[in-house]
Enzyme design. Structure first.
Site, PDB file in Angstrom:
ATOM      1  N   GLU A 108       0.825  -1.207   0.000  1.00 39.76           N
ATOM      2  CA  GLU A 108       0.000   0.000   0.000  1.00 39.76           C
ATOM      3  C   GLU A 108       0.865   1.265   0.000  1.00 39.76           C
ATOM      4  OE1 GLU A 108      -2.752   2.726  -0.130  1.00 39.76           O
ATOM      5  OE2 GLU A 108      -3.293   0.601  -0.246  1.00 39.76           O
ATOM      6  N   THR A 131      -6.028   2.711  -5.360  1.00 38.56           N
ATOM      7  CA  THR A 131      -5.779   1.293  -5.089  1.00 38.56           C
ATOM      8  C   THR A 131      -6.619   0.391  -5.976  1.00 38.56           C
ATOM      9  OG1 THR A 131      -5.102   1.650  -2.792  1.00 38.56           O
ATOM     10  CG2 THR A 131      -5.967  -0.519  -3.341  1.00 38.56           C
ATOM     11  N   HIS A 143      -0.508   3.528   4.905  1.00 40.03           N
ATOM     12  CA  HIS A 143      -1.557   4.328   4.263  1.00 40.03           C
ATOM     13  C   HIS A 143      -1.695   5.645   4.998  1.00 40.03           C
ATOM     14  CE1 HIS A 143      -5.353   5.522   2.483  1.00 40.03           C
ATOM     15  NE2 HIS A 143      -5.405   4.426   1.754  1.00 40.03           N
ATOM     16  N   ASP A 163       1.194  -0.014  -5.130  1.00 42.72           N
ATOM     17  CA  ASP A 163      -0.023   0.310  -5.880  1.00 42.72           C
ATOM     18  C   ASP A 163      -0.068   1.744  -6.389  1.00 42.72           C
ATOM     19  OD1 ASP A 163      -0.365   1.377  -3.339  1.00 42.72           O
ATOM     20  OD2 ASP A 163      -2.501   0.909  -3.226  1.00 42.72           O
ATOM     21  N   HIS A 164       0.462   2.694  -5.600  1.00 41.60           N
ATOM     22  CA  HIS A 164       0.436   4.098  -6.036  1.00 41.60           C
ATOM     23  C   HIS A 164       1.317   4.919  -5.103  1.00 41.60           C
ATOM     24  CE1 HIS A 164      -2.263   4.933  -2.655  1.00 41.60           C
ATOM     25  NE2 HIS A 164      -3.021   3.945  -3.058  1.00 41.60           N
TER      26      HIS A 164
END
Length: 762
Positions: free
Chosen positions: A294, A338, A455, A514-515
């Site tokens: 994440e 996500t 996150h 993911d990003h």
């Protein structure tokens, strides 16, 4: 005499315990206020008793307490407009009853599926019967009477008098109806009163909407989770919003036909990259374990804070001879973040331009997803492990459409408030608990583990991590390195388990970011930590930070650091080719990263792009080597125009596939479209245990191969929550214990019909 009898039979009387002189009048404004209060009270009761909305701060509590009032006032005010008072009362009663039924239907559905009713669910007969049929009757709880007790009491009173009136009618006596000591006030309301009430309701809803947007930007455009819309705006606004989106999507899809797929097939077939012979099939028959990192950016790997490595485990992993990593791999997510990354990973199609594909279209769309492809081509079982809300990003529906057999979400994990973050339980705890499910999957399996600790807002306690503070004046950046270090430690513990249990030698492990985690507006604060000058930081530097890790690890894999430029859209064809499955028959917009024919133009969702030589951001072109703006020669301008056209075409065609649901018109050779109705994720534990038990000596699960002995005792963690009690690692939570009993007493399960042992097609 006859005339008198007829007159008597036509007379109606009302029954009251008061004398006519003490009968009170029901004023429209009084009934409106009472109805609004009852709708509010019932909804708040449902919010706190039956729904799990994940409230995290006082502002969210405040919005939750207010949101039933705005739309409640607006809808109930409709009863104030008719000139004939009785019609107004009738409209008000109808709105009140419908509001109550909407709430109750969602309560029952939520207990069964941990999600809210959508318009598509209501319109689908099979889904309605599944969600609100016999199975949901068993979900009724005694306190549900609170939702309907007022309506039930009034209905019972009228029903009782109806029975009595039948007897009175037969005996030619006047009919009587109860009015509980009240009569209707039929006087017309002041002219502007209804408008004033409606405007007040609209103003209140507008205020709630504005504050919600500040607290959760792009709430409706990104549609993270239906829970979010309900807790911020309310149940009725969610239903209206869902109806509008459904109508919009249906209109677009109704105009589509198979001819719209022709340019898509023409593009993907011509764009296909043949596999690299030295890598094709090197992981054939191996388990696939995907670890979703994440918000994890590439710059974290190798980075040090105060002389300490942020990711010591990953740093060592990428140096192993059996590890293949990519140093120029970019995320390509849009508003869906996500969920966009997952969509690209599973389907090699882009997320949509105006929101989350998962949330907006995922329930009804047809996919050619990795779980279904691997099941039908190579006999894989599949499961997702995520210690958060099952419905976040609409995963509980989309995973079914992708063909995942099982989904172990937050309900399958032991956790309390100390163990949880806003998006799920902490990574060390989630990874420690995952093996007790993973070891029961039939091999080969395709398993995805979604981490959540790294996150935003990137907070971890001192007890969880003593990693040093980065020393900036931005708490988000400081926390980012701490949570990334915590995730790295969790990964090390999980890999140690894979080695100890023997799973590593028979598995291909893939890790990917993911990003981005740090947004562009914070990059100038981050710059000094990366050895950059904040005063010269520009859009080119922002673009280079969109790199995320992509790592493959498997004993015997030809490793090394690959500098090929690529993105998340390229993962699936690369993975399929490693597993020995040719991807040419599927609609995929990415190409194999290991192929000599790989397209190294990396398209961003906003139509910017990066190549191995230059970065194009709008009208500006930067040299990747120097970071300086390039002066365009005619030849370079033609090359960039060609690449831009390719990027635009790719994104446009992918949007058409998603928005028009074009894959319903195309079935690849040997592919059977997924039927999402065959999966029941609430019974995922029962499903895997039943299959394992039914297969007996033919079971290929790790648990069966270990002579029906669990491997969970091999898991070692330093998570403080498990220091004094490791039972959560080895035992199933009480909330799913009944599934172990159900699987023991049943010869088959709801997923035994799922094609988990099928002979792979060629």
């Amino acid at each position: 005499m006859t005339k008198n009898k007829v007159e008597r039979s036509c007379r109606f009387e009302t029954v009251t315990t008061k004398s006519p002189r003490t009968v009170d009048k029901i004023n429209p404004d009084w009934l409106f206020s009472l109805s609004a209060f009852l709708v509010w009270a019932k909804t708040i009761f449902g919010y706190f008793v039956d729904f799990s909305l994940g409230l995290n701060d006082p502002l969210q509590y405040t919005l939750l307490l207010l949101n039933p009032l705005g739309t409640g006032i607006i809808f109930l005010s409709l009863g104030l407009y008719p000139k004939h008072a009785r019609r107004g009362y009738l409209i008000g009663v109808i709105v009140y009853i419908l509001s109550t039924l909407l709430l109750l239907a969602n309560v029952l559905y939520y207990r069964e599926f941990s999600d809210f009713l959508t318009i598509n669910t209501v319109l689908g007969v099979s889904k309605v019967s599944q969600g609100l049929g016999a199975s949901s009757l068993s979900m009724v709880k005694p306190h549900d009477i609170i939702y309907v007790i007022d309506i039930v009491l009034v209905a019972l009173a009228y029903f009782s008098y109806s029975i009595w009136n039948i007897w009175r009618y037969i005996h030619n006596e006047p009919l009587r109806w109860p009015h509980f000591g009240l009569t209707l006030d039929t006087r017309q309301l002041p002219f502007h009163f209804p408008q004033a009430v409606t405007v007040f309701g609209i103003a209140l809803f507008g205020l709630i909407m504005a504050v919600s947007e500040m607290n959760r930007p792009q709430l409706l455009t990104r549609t993270f989770d239906r829970n979010y819309i309900v807790k911020y705006l309310g149940l009725a606004p969610f239903t209206v919003y869902d109806a509008a989106k459904t109508a919009q999507n249906n209109q677009v899809r109704a105009q589509a036909d198979s001819s719209n797929l022709d340019p898509v097939l023409q593009y993907t077939r011509s764009h296909y990259a043949a596999p690299n012979a030295s890598y094709f099939g090197t992981a054939k028959g191996k388990n696939v374990i995907i670890i979703h990192l994440e918000s994890f950016q590439q710059f974290l790997i190798g980075q040090k804070i105060d002389g300490q490595e942020v990711t010591p485990f990953l740093n060592s992993l990428i140096k192993e001879k059996d590890t293949l990593s990519f140093s120029n791999f970019f995320h390509q997510v849009g508003l869906g973040k996500t969920s966009d990354a997952e969509n690209m990973l599973e389907t090699s199609t882009f997320g949509i331009a105006n929101g989350s594909l998962f949330s907006s279209l995922g329930t009804e769309n047809t996919f050619e997803g990795a779980p279904a492809i691997l099941n039908q081509r190579a006999g894989y079982t599949s499961a997702v492990f995520h210690g958060g809300s099952a419905s976040f990003w609409n995963r509980d529906n989309v995973y079914k459409s992708l063909g995942y057999n099982d989904y172990f979400s937050g309900n399958f994990y032991n956790h309390d408030e100390k163990a949880a973050t806003e998006y799920g339980i902490k990574d060390k705890l989630m990874m420690a608990e995952t093996p007790k499910y993973l070891e029961h999957l039939q091999q080969p399996f395709y398993a995805k583990i979604i981490t959540t600790s790294n996150h935003n807002p990137f907070y971890i306690t001192q007890a969880d991590s003593d990693f040093p503070d980065a020393g900036t004046d931005d708490a988000t950046i400081n926390g980012y390195f701490r949570t990334a270090h915590y995730l790295d430690e969790a990964l090390k513990e999980f890999f140690n388990y894979l080695k100890a249990s023997g799973l590593e030698k028979n598995s291909l492990v893939m890790l990917y970011g993911d990003h981005f985690g740090i947004s562009n507006d914070r990059n100038t604060t981050l710059a000094p930590l990366l050895g950059k000058d904040p005063s010269t930081w520009n859009a080119f530097d922002d673009a280079q930070l969109q790199r995320v890790p992509l790592i493959f690890h498997m004993p015997g894999l030809k490793g090394g650091v690959n500098s090929t430029y690529g993105g998340e859209i390229d993962v699936l064809p690369t993975l399929l080719h490693l597993l020995g499955i040719d991807s040419s028959r599927y609609v995929q917009f990415g190409t194999d990263l290991l192929s000599s024919q790989h397209d190294s133009v990396v398209a961003f969702r906003n139509h910017n792009f990066v190549t191995s030589k230059y970065t194009v951001l709008g009208s500006k072109v930067y040299d990747n080597t120097t970071g300086k703006l390039l002066t365009l020669t005619p030849a370079l301008e033609a090359t960039i125009a060609k690449d831009q056209k390719s990027v635009d075409t790719r994104l446009s065609l992918s949007d058409d596939v998603a928005n028009r649901n074009l894959l319903r018109f195309y079935v690849p050779l040997g592919f059977k479209p997924v039927n999402p109705n065959q999966y029941d994720y609430n019974q995922s534990l029962s499903n895997v245990l039943s299959i394992e038990r039914n297969l007996g000596s033919k079971s290929t699960s790790l648990y069966s191969e270990n002579n029906d002995q669990s491997t969970t005792g091999l898991y070692q963690t330093d998570a403080p929550e498990l220091a004094d009690d490791t039972d959560p690692i080895t035992t199933f939570p009480d909330k799913v214990q009944d599934q172990t009993e159900a699987s023991s007493s049943s010869e088959s399960s709801s997923s035994s019909d799922v094609n988990v042992t099928t002979q792979p097609s060629k």
